[in-house]
Design an enzyme around this catalytic site. Structure first.
Site, PDB file in Angstrom:
ATOM      1  N   GLY A  13      -1.693 -17.034  -1.828  1.00 19.82           N
ATOM      2  CA  GLY A  13      -2.873 -16.521  -2.519  1.00 19.82           C
ATOM      3  C   GLY A  13      -3.201 -15.125  -2.055  1.00 19.82           C
ATOM      4  N   SER A  45      -1.972 -22.412   0.391  1.00 20.69           N
ATOM      5  CA  SER A  45      -2.263 -23.321   1.503  1.00 20.69           C
ATOM      6  C   SER A  45      -3.764 -23.455   1.698  1.00 20.69           C
ATOM      7  CB  SER A  45      -1.625 -22.810   2.792  1.00 20.69           C
ATOM      8  OG  SER A  45      -2.112 -23.532   3.899  1.00 20.69           O
ATOM      9  N   ILE A  48      -4.832 -21.908   5.457  1.00 20.55           N
ATOM     10  CA  ILE A  48      -4.683 -20.521   5.889  1.00 20.55           C
ATOM     11  C   ILE A  48      -5.995 -19.789   5.645  1.00 20.55           C
ATOM     12  CG2 ILE A  48      -3.527 -18.327   5.473  1.00 20.55           C
ATOM     13  CD1 ILE A  48      -1.001 -19.799   4.848  1.00 20.55           C
ATOM     14  N   VAL A  51      -8.359 -13.155   6.294  1.00 18.85           N
ATOM     15  CA  VAL A  51      -9.185 -12.239   7.083  1.00 18.85           C
ATOM     16  C   VAL A  51      -9.151 -10.877   6.414  1.00 18.85           C
ATOM     17  CG1 VAL A  51      -9.487 -11.129   9.315  1.00 18.85           C
ATOM     18  CG2 VAL A  51      -8.719 -13.507   9.199  1.00 18.85           C
ATOM     19  N   ALA A  56      -9.178  -0.224   0.638  1.00 17.82           N
ATOM     20  CA  ALA A  56      -9.308   0.990  -0.156  1.00 17.82           C
ATOM     21  C   ALA A  56      -8.209   0.987  -1.212  1.00 17.82           C
ATOM     22  CB  ALA A  56      -9.199   2.225   0.739  1.00 17.82           C
ATOM     23  N   LYS A  84     -14.722   5.353  -4.312  1.00 11.55           N
ATOM     24  CA  LYS A  84     -13.876   6.152  -3.430  1.00 11.55           C
ATOM     25  C   LYS A  84     -13.384   7.361  -4.218  1.00 11.55           C
ATOM     26  CE  LYS A  84      -9.343   6.122  -1.159  1.00 11.55           C
ATOM     27  NZ  LYS A  84      -8.106   5.340  -0.912  1.00 11.55           N
ATOM     28  N   PRO A 106      -8.389  14.649  -2.710  1.00  8.16           N
ATOM     29  CA  PRO A 106      -9.249  14.036  -3.724  1.00  8.16           C
ATOM     30  C   PRO A 106      -8.444  13.440  -4.876  1.00  8.16           C
ATOM     31  CG  PRO A 106      -9.075  16.354  -4.179  1.00  8.16           C
ATOM     32  CD  PRO A 106      -8.197  16.088  -2.960  1.00  8.16           C
ATOM     33  N   VAL A 192       3.560 -25.664   1.594  1.00  7.91           N
ATOM     34  CA  VAL A 192       4.989 -25.683   1.312  1.00  7.91           C
ATOM     35  C   VAL A 192       5.715 -26.034   2.602  1.00  7.91           C
ATOM     36  CG1 VAL A 192       6.986 -24.347   0.563  1.00  7.91           C
ATOM     37  CG2 VAL A 192       4.753 -23.968  -0.519  1.00  7.91           C
ATOM     38  N   THR A 353      -1.982   2.298  -0.403  1.00 13.23           N
ATOM     39  CA  THR A 353      -1.058   2.051  -1.506  1.00 13.23           C
ATOM     40  C   THR A 353      -0.732   0.576  -1.726  1.00 13.23           C
ATOM     41  OG1 THR A 353       0.748   2.472   0.064  1.00 13.23           O
ATOM     42  CG2 THR A 353       0.092   4.293  -1.363  1.00 13.23           C
TER      43      THR A 353
END
Length: 561
Positions: A13, A45, A48, A51, A56, A84, A106, A192, A353
Site C-alpha cells: 500500500g 499487510s 505494517i 510512517v 514534497a 510549494k 522555482p 504475503v 522526485t
C-alpha cells in the site's frame, strides 16, 4: 480469442501502492468499459505501520489530483497540504566573498527576450542585488514573505504561477485508499507469505496468510526497499549508485510550526556538515530530516548535528536512523512483475522526485499494457523509458554536488572530487563552461529541462567562483536596453503581485473552508481536520523513523520521500 489481462495485483500500500491503483483506475475507466478492463486488486499487510514525515511533490501533482476527480478542497483537508513554489537551497555554495548562498529553484522560468533566454541577459548584465530567480519569477519573494500561490477566490487548481504541494504522506495514502475502494478497487488486507513462480519464471500465485492462494496474471511490486517480488522472488539485480551519490543514511522528525500563522510556500534544503536537511511545511506541522553520509559522520554525530540545527524544536527527540538503498533495479519490469516506488529504485530526495517517478512508472505501464502473453517488446520499451527517467534524475542530483564549492568539511570536498558523475553530465559540464545550457543539451527531460539547469548554475553563482572563467567575454552580443526594460517592468509587476497575493495560511484556510467569509467556491460545510482558530490545537507527536530491521522485516513501511 480475448487474451486481455483480467486482473492486475498490486502488492503493498502506502503512496506507491495506492497511487498505482488510482492512476490505473483513472486511466482504464476513462477509456474502456468495465468488461474490457482488468480488475485492480491491492494486497496490503494489516501489520505494517506506515510512517510519514511530510512529502514534497513537483508540479505534475495538481494535474494528477484533478484528473483523478478529487476536489482540491478534499485534497487539502484530508492531507493537510500546503503549496510549494519551489526548493530553497541554503548554504550549498559560497559566493566570491566566502558568504553562504541561498537561492530558490522555482517552478517557473525566465522569458524569451528578443529570441534569447533571460538567463543570457542575466549572466551578461546581472540585476543589482537580485539573483537570477528573483529577476525572472516572484516565487522567492512569495516564499520568503509566506505568501500563497494564488489570489483568494480563484477556481480550484488555478495556476497563475507554477506550484506543487507539500502533504502528509500517510494521510495522502489513506485518502487514495478510500477513493480507490469506492471506485471498485479490491482491497485485501493480508500477509504475503510466499511467491510462487511457474515454469517460465513468471509469478503465478501469492500465498496469503488468511486467504490462501491468490492467482496472479500481472503483479506490481510496491513493497518498498524489501523488493519482495522483484528482488527476492525474481532475483533482479540491483544497480548501486553509491559511486555517484555520497549519502546513505536518513533521519527524520515532525515538529511544530515556530509560528503557526507563518507557513513558508517553499521546501528548504539546507546543507550541513555531511549532507543536507529538508524542511517541508504542512498546514499543521513541519516535516524535517537529515540525509547524510555514514562515511563522514557516525549516526550519533549526525543526530547531534541534526538536533542542533533543529534547535528548541528538537529538544527531547531521539531520531532513528534509516540506511538508504541508493540505486535502482536493472529492469523495473521483469517477467510479469513491474516494480514501482522504492522497490524499483531510490535516488535521494533532494528534488522531491519520488511521486513524480511513481506517476510516470504507472502511466507508462498503462501505455504499454500487455495481454496475458506479456509481450517482450512492450516490456523492453518500458524498461528503456524507466532507465532514462532514472538517468535524468541521477544527472540532475549529481550536478548539485559536483558544482558545490564548500571546503569546510571533507564531505563536501569528497562529494565534489571523489564521486563519479555520469558521462552525459560530464560532457555537458565541459560544454557549459563556454555557454549556458540549451534545449538540445538535455536528451530526455520529464522534469529537469535545460532551463532548470540554467537556474542551478546561476543560483550557485558558479560563473563567479571559478567555473567557466571568462564566459561573459565569450557570450554572444546582447543589448543592455532590452534587459533594462525587462527588469524595470518586472520590478513593478512584482510589487503588484506581492500586494495582491494573500498570506499562505489565509489561502489554505480559504481552500479548506475555514474562513468566516470564504472567497473560495461554495461547498457544503465540512468538519476541519485541524482545530479552528481559537481552539486549542492538539500537540504534535514526535514520530520517529522506523529502523532498518523494521523496514526489512516489514514491521513498518517507509513513507519518507
Amino acid at each position: 480469442m480475448n487474451n486481455r489481462l483480467r486482473k492486475i495485483t498490486i502488492v503493498g500500500g502506502g503512496t506507491a501502492g495506492w497511487m498505482t491503483a488510482l492512476i490505473m483506475e483513472t486511466e482504464f475507466s476513462r477509456t474502456s468499459a468495465p468488461k474490457d478492463r482488468p480488475r485492480i486488486c491491492l494486497i496490503e499487510s494489516p501489520n505494517i505501520a506506515t510512517v510519514g514525515v511530510g512529502e514534497a511533490t513537483v508540479p505534475h501533482m495538481p494535474r494528477t489530483i484533478r484528473k483523478a476527480g478529487i476536489t482540491e478542497r478534499d485534497f487539502f483537508r484530508e492531507t493537510n497540504a500546503s503549496f510549494k513554489l519551489g526548493v530553497k537551497f541554503c548554504n550549498w555554495n559560497k559566493d566570491a566573498r566566502g558568504n553562504r548562498i541561498d537561492y530558490v529553484n522555482p517552478f517557473a522560468h525566465g522569458q524569451i527576450l528578443e529570441g534569447l533566454e533571460a538567463a543570457e541577459y542575466f549572466l551578461r548584465f546581472g540585476n543589482g542585488d537580485r539573483d537570477f530567480t528573483q529577476s525572472v519569477a516572484p516565487h522567492d519573494d512569495l516564499g520568503r514573505l509566506c505568501k500563497g500561490a494564488r489570489e483568494l477566490g480563484q477556481p480550484e487548481f488555478e495556476q497563475r504561477f507554477g506550484y506543487a504541494y507539500h502533504l502528509d504522506a500517510v494521510k495522502f495514502a489513506g485518502m487514495l485508499s478510500r477513493v480507490c475502494t469506492r471506485r471498485g478497487v479490491e482491497h485485501i488486507q493480508d500477509e504475503v507469505q510466499s511467491v510462487e513462480l511457474d515454469e517460465q519464471g513468471n509469478v503465478s500465485h501469492l500465498m496469503l496468510e488468511r486467504k490462501g492462494r491468490h492467482d496472479v496474471e500481472m503483479v506490481v511490486d510496491c513493497t518498498g526497499f524489501r523488493g519482495l517480488i522483484i528482488n527476492q522472488a525474481l532475483g533482479e539485480p540491483f544497480l548501486d549508485y553509491s559511486d555517484y551519490l555520497p549519502n546513505d543514511r536518513a533521519m527524520a522528525l515532525q515538529i511544530e510550526h515556530p509560528d503557526p500563522e507563518k507557513i513558508e510556500s517553499v521546501t528548504r534544503s539546507t546543507a550541513l556538515g555531511a549532507g543536507w536537511t529538508w524542511r517541508v511545511p504542512l498546514y499543521n506541522r513541519v516535516g524535517t530530516g537529515y540525509v547524510y553520509s555514514s562515511a563522514h559522520r557516525t549516526d550519533d554525530q549526525a543526530a547531534d548535528e541534526y538536533l542542533e540545527w533543529l534547535g528548541d524544536s528538537g529538544k527531547g527527540a531521539t531520531p532513528r536512523v534509516i540506511p538508504m538503498r541508493i540505486g535502482r533495479v536493472r529492469n523495473a519490469w521483469v517477467k510479469n512483475c513491474v516494480a514501482v516506488g522504492l522497490s524499483g529504485g531510490f535516488i535521494e530526495p533532494l528534488e522531491s522526485t519520488a511521486i513524480h517517478m511513481i506517476e510516470h512508472a504507472v502511466r507508462w505501464f498503462t501505455e504499454h499494457l500487455p495481454t496475458r502473453e506479456i509481450e517482450p517488446a512492450l516490456r523492453s520499451r518500458y524498461n528503456r523509458q524507466m532507465n532514462r527517467l532514472y538517468d535524468e534524475v541521477l544527472d540532475f542530483i549529481c550536478l548539485h554536488y559536483r558544482l558545490g564549492n564548500r571546503t569546510d568539511d571533507q564531505y563536501w570536498i569528497d562529494a565534489r572530487t571523489e564521486m563519479k558523475i555520469p558521462d552525459r553530465l560530464a560532457e555537458n559540464l565541459e560544454l557549459w563552461q563556454y555557454r549556458l545550457p540549451m534545449d538540445h543539451d538535455i536528451g530526455f527531460a520529464t522534469l529537469f529541462d535545460f532551463r532548470v539547469y540554467q537556474t542551478v548554475l546561476l543560483g550557485k553563482q558558479v560563473y563567479d567562483t571559478g567555473y567557466g572563467p571568462g564566459i561573459r567575454d565569450r557570450l554572444r552580443p546582447v543589448k543592455k536596453p532590452i534587459w533594462f526594460h525587462y527588469t524595470k517592468g518586472a520590478k513593478a509587476h512584482l510589487a503588484q503581485i506581492l500586494k495582491t497575493m494573500p498570506d499562505h495560511k489565509t489561502l489554505l484556510r480559504d481552500i479548506r473552508g475555514e474562513l468566516e467569509q470564504p472567497a473560495y467556491a461554495r461547498v457544503a460545510a465540512m468538519k476541519p481536520t485541524v482545530p479552528m482558530p481559537g481552539e486549542a490545537p492538539e500537540p504534535v507527536k514526535i514520530q520517529n523513523m522506523p529502523n532498518h530491521a523494521e523496514i526489512r522485516s516489514g514491521a513498518k513501511d517507509l513513507q519518507l520521500f
